[in-house]
Design an enzyme around this catalytic site. Sequence first.
Site: not given
Ligand code: G1P
Ligand code: ZN
Length: 543
Positions: A113-114, A277, A279, A281-282, A376
């Site tokens: 992801s990010h 982000d 991938d 989705d954000r 998302k």
């Molecule tokens: C974080 C975000 C959560 C999201 C997840 C995946 O998780 O807070 O909302 O679904 O990344 O993108 P966390 O690190 O808080 O468990």
């Molecule tokens: Zn992501």
Amino acid sequence: MTLQVVPTQPFSGQKPGTSGLRKRVAVFQQPHYLENFVQSIFDTVGAPEAATLTLGGDGRYFNRQAIQIILKMAAANGFSRVLVGLGGILSTPAASCVIRKYKTYGGIILSASHNPGGIDGDFGIKYNTPNGGPAPEKITEAIYESSKQITCYQILDAPDVSLDGIGETRLGDMVVEVISAVDDYAELMSAIFDFNAIKALFASGFSFRFDAMHAVTGPYAREVFINRLAAPETSLMNAIPLEDFGGGHPDPNLTYAHDLVTVMYGDNAPDFGAASDGDGDRNMILGRGFFVTPSDSLALLAANARLIPAYAQGIAGVARSMPTSAAVDRVAEELGIPCFETPTGWKFFGNLMDAGKVTLCGEESFGTGSNHVREKDGLWAVLFWLNILAIKRQPVENIMKRHWAQYGRNVYSRHDYEGLPTDAAAGVINHIHASFISLTGKQFGRYTIQVCDDFSYTDSVDGSISNNQGIRILFVDGSRIVFRLSGTGTEGATLRIYLEAYEPNRGQHHLDAQVALAEMIQIALDISELKQRTGRDVPTVIT
Ligand code: G1P
Ligand code: ZN
């Protein structure tokens, strides 16, 4: 090509978090590590005969090697076809779109992801079920259990498959089909939004900047914004995907999306700015010199959904993760539709969407989506805003202020304390837990605590229960403080403090959330004993 059965040993540390298994690249590069996890997925989900799998990742370092391994394992495990994104790349929402459109037996998505990428960065893997969404907890748990007992995995001994052109290749008895998911995704978007209205907006001279952060959405953004909506070429920033995201942290927030923030808060800022982000989705939404919190964005999209062709008949319901502000609850109340509060993580929305209970959902962590896929979707959120802007023709800031004038404002911010020693972080949580009784009814200036609890959730569709989902400190006036430990960090512990002050006085409050939340921030520090227990009282990241 021969089928190999390779003996292996279980690894500790293959427990997936809220969004799949995420580890440093070096961990994934250990012999058999990825293979063990992939075999555990296949053993758990048991592909039926002639099954097709969707496969792709966000293009970060190790994506290509991992794709080749998974293809050879899919062939050895009886899949008959794999749909793989061109170059091995699929954004997470596009993967969800492909799984649903071509009805594949789920998919494997490679992404952290990010989180930063590159040789010293993170890598990740998760399985999505045939509805296109992340596997529910009972499946991820079963995959984990299987990874603890694994003794061998199956892989085809074969040369690598070329992924750089559209078309089909045989791999043993399996067909590898390289697809351009960009077109599938763009078509889905054009079926949801009024592309003509958005085109007219761009033609009127409306200025826009989209920051792909050198991550996966670059090609998708080009196809949608430039090719299909005729936005000017200058609308795209950092649109070439790179294996290390250009050394950046591909998380669209005010801290990490600094290129975009500089433009949007500078002289001659464009009318509208957005970022997504690693991938895809954000999303982050910005007006000229103005930041829209993800919680407010969700509320605003819900309030204006009828302006969008796909939601013109109205929305069935909304859902938000527990730490997300209650702004959308007020919209749902006004619309007379249900609002669900779920634990953090996208997977909890899937059941509600599959059951037709919810159309829109979102998280405070820059995630917004709808039932068009089961992830998302960053670009979808940007298009939603563009469609609203195309109709309202007002600045983002005015649209948001009018929303607050109608519903009141849930002033909101999240403070992250990253890289805490695990024990100290657990100590903070335990301490707050132990204080529940003494905190109840306690007054702090104008805020009085009504009740404290540890959030637990019962899924109204399958009855499953998720406990320990974060501590809620609920105040009499609707304000809240939430404490939660991150499930996605890869280094030490990350404590997240979510601060929310409800301001009913329709627009009279300070625009700067940190100023407006000063008392809440102090209350959070006091009741958590954060400074004493961790030596810190300044967050690493504020969003
Ligand atoms: C974080 C975000 C959560 C999201 C997840 C995946 O998780 O807070 O909302 O679904 O990344 O993108 P966390 O690190 O808080 O468990
Ligand atoms: Zn992501």
